[in-house]
Design an enzyme around this catalytic site. Structure first.
Site, PDB file in Angstrom:
ATOM      1  N   LYS A 138       2.761   0.874  -7.642  1.00 14.58           N
ATOM      2  CA  LYS A 138       2.997   0.067  -8.822  1.00 14.58           C
ATOM      3  C   LYS A 138       1.814   0.237  -9.764  1.00 14.58           C
ATOM      4  O   LYS A 138       0.723   0.613  -9.312  1.00 14.58           O
ATOM      5  CB  LYS A 138       3.225  -1.401  -8.456  1.00 14.58           C
ATOM      6  CG  LYS A 138       1.989  -2.181  -8.034  1.00 14.58           C
ATOM      7  CD  LYS A 138       2.331  -3.643  -7.838  1.00 14.58           C
ATOM      8  CE  LYS A 138       1.082  -4.461  -7.576  1.00 14.58           C
ATOM      9  NZ  LYS A 138       0.215  -4.626  -8.744  1.00 14.58           N
ATOM     10  N   HIS A 168       1.874  -3.252  -1.865  1.00 14.84           N
ATOM     11  CA  HIS A 168       1.227  -3.608  -0.605  1.00 14.84           C
ATOM     12  C   HIS A 168       1.534  -5.044  -0.183  1.00 14.84           C
ATOM     13  O   HIS A 168       1.460  -5.375   1.008  1.00 14.84           O
ATOM     14  CB  HIS A 168      -0.282  -3.407  -0.699  1.00 14.84           C
ATOM     15  CG  HIS A 168      -0.983  -4.475  -1.468  1.00 14.84           C
ATOM     16  ND1 HIS A 168      -1.032  -4.516  -2.853  1.00 14.84           N
ATOM     17  CD2 HIS A 168      -1.662  -5.572  -1.049  1.00 14.84           C
ATOM     18  CE1 HIS A 168      -1.711  -5.565  -3.236  1.00 14.84           C
ATOM     19  NE2 HIS A 168      -2.111  -6.226  -2.176  1.00 14.84           N
ATOM     20  N   HIS A 230       4.305  -9.579  -7.127  1.00 16.15           N
ATOM     21  CA  HIS A 230       4.015 -10.325  -5.901  1.00 16.15           C
ATOM     22  C   HIS A 230       4.709 -11.687  -5.844  1.00 16.15           C
ATOM     23  O   HIS A 230       5.316 -12.058  -4.832  1.00 16.15           O
ATOM     24  CB  HIS A 230       2.499 -10.549  -5.770  1.00 16.15           C
ATOM     25  CG  HIS A 230       1.695  -9.296  -5.732  1.00 16.15           C
ATOM     26  ND1 HIS A 230       2.205  -8.081  -5.351  1.00 16.15           N
ATOM     27  CD2 HIS A 230       0.388  -9.067  -6.033  1.00 16.15           C
ATOM     28  CE1 HIS A 230       1.262  -7.153  -5.407  1.00 16.15           C
ATOM     29  NE2 HIS A 230       0.158  -7.727  -5.823  1.00 16.15           N
TER      30      HIS A 230
END
Length: 462
Positions: A138, A168, A230
């Site tokens: 990303k 991640h 996220h």
């Protein structure tokens, strides 16, 4: 569903910061824990030799996790290096030679997205893309249009099933634990809906500033750095329906359905903040309007979640460093003992960092003759120190063709659709002093659905 194991790993940008901090430690972990034995070829333009590349690996591990003698010896034996130019066909011909008999390599593009197309095209022209997989980091674009353009570029040379978009955060054990806790415990599912849930709050707080990332951060801001990716991943894990079937796509199908049901943000559903002193950070433009804090209100158009507000806040220079989700349950229509009970009394807390905490808020009777009580939280806590590091888990999965913990193009587009209406500094930002919970306007955003419940982090020595 089984997939063919990759037979070589190539990582572009092999002399960069990501390789130094994450990839070398992940590779040593894969060798130590999973018997990873693929040829590992670094590709970069640094004027280095193979010996210098190996020295870089050693230095990386000395500073990030330590050297495991046996695994490190195997790692060094697997390392190869191509010192080349991303625009030079001869460099990719050398890469093909280094690959030897490998027929299904995994290419990890730890490079800026602007170079993806160039590298992918040269991989194809040199024969290195045939039957290959590719991992890209990303950001997957800067808005919906650029994300689609990036996808079109990759699809010219790779099938969707062979594209692994790495975030991640999806590889973190506590993030996966949200799904497991929900679906493995039958007491939660019957109450995990609008009939019983009053509100959901998600907080990602950092007690430090942008540090030496001023130039990068000033081109991104809090919304794109953590909320668009996220935080929306946590929303999906908290609210998606259970997957059906055992194939890897089942989980991503459910996430896609959920994210497509989230209403796009409007200027009225976001508050942006900037901590005092941000503009003096090296690399930050004078007069920068970029936010270091964002609070948003989300709504999901589904039967399960209609009418349940979801609030996210994320920011830097806040009082603690902590990421957690808090699900508030509705109080009964009548308090049996006539007490004035806080609306936040009944809740479930799922902390992602700095430790893994699952907590249930309940009321217990205060000792004495009166039928009155107080709030306590029953907590089961487990340190995350022994968890598999995210990059180790994700690189291992990608090499085996397991895509469940990677983002899919429709998921990427759904996330961009949610945030796109408020991109580009379209709303004002409000200043806040370092060490506070952001601007006052964030408290106005949550209004009667609040208050915000501030995370607390207990000092282990205390």
């Amino acid at each position: 569903m089984t997939s063919v194991q990759s037979d070589a790993l190539v990582f572009f940008g092999a002399t960069g910061d990501l390789a130094y901090k994450q990839i070398f430690p992940a590779l040593q972990g894969l060798i130590r824990n999973e018997g990873f034995a693929l040829p590992i070829i670094g590709f970069a333009k640094a004027g280095w030799t193979l010996d210098q590349f190996k020295a870089r690996a050693k230095d990386s591990l000395e500073h990030h996790g330590g050297i495991h003698p046996e695994a490190f010896e195997k790692l060094v034996g697997l390392l190869r290096y191509v010192d080349g130019d991303y625009n030079d066909p001869a460099s990719f011909a050398e890469l093909r030679r280094q690959l030897g008999d490998a027929q299904r390599p995994l290419h990890y593009l730890a490079i800026p997205p602007s170079l993806f197309g160039t590298v992918a095209e040269n991989l194809a022209k040199s024969g290195c893309a045939a039957n290959a997989r590719v991992v890209v980091e990303k950001p997957f674009g800067r808005d919906l249009a650029s994300a689609q353009e990036l996808s079109d570029t990759l699809h010219r040379f790779f099938a969707e099933k062979d594209i692994f978009r790495i975030d991640h955060y999806l590889g973190k054990e506590p993030v996966q634990n949200i799904l497991y806790t929900r679906f493995a415990n039958p007491i939660f599912e019957p109450i995990w809906n609008r009939d019983h849930v009053r509100c959901i709050q998600i907080t990602m707080a950092e007690d430090f500033g942008v540090q030496d990332r001023g130039k990068f951060y000033d081109g991104v801001g809090c919304l794109l750095d953590v909320v668009e990716n996220h935080m929306l991943q946590i929303v999906a894990n908290l609210t998606m329906d259970p997957p059906t079937g055992e194939e890897h796509e089942a989980m991503r199908d459910r996430k896609s359905e959920l994210l497509r049901a989230v209403r796009p943000l409007t200027p009225e559903s976001i508050v942006r903040g900037q901590y005092d002193g941000y503009r003096s950070v090296a690399g930050v433009a004078p007069g920068s309007p970029v936010e270091t804090f964002a609070a948003v209100k989300l709504e999901i158009d589904s039967w399960r979640w209609a009418g349940v507000p979801i609030y996210i806040r994320a920011g830097k220079m806040l009082p603690v460093t902590c990421t957690e989700a808090l699900v508030e349950f509705k109080r009964p229509p009548r308090e049996t003992f006539g007490e004035l009970v806080p609306t936040t009394s009944a809740h479930m807390r799922i902390r992602v960092s700095p430790d893994l905490t699952i907590g249930l808020g309940v009321r217990v009777k205060t000792p004495g003759e009166r039928m009155v009580g107080h709030d306590v939280e029953l907590a089961l806590r487990s340190q995350a120190a022994n968890d598999t590091p995210p990059y180790e888990r994700l690189l291992g999965d990608a090499s085996r063709g397991i895509s469940e913990l990677f983002s899919r193009q429709d998921l990427v587009e759904a996330q961009w659709r949610i945030v796109e209406p408020v991109l580009g500094n379209t709303t004002p930002f409000y200043c806040y002093p370092p060490g506070t919970w952001g601007p006052e306007e964030a408290r106005q955003l949550i209004g009667s659905d609040g208050p915000w419940l501030d995370p607390t982090v207990v000092d282990e020595k205390g």
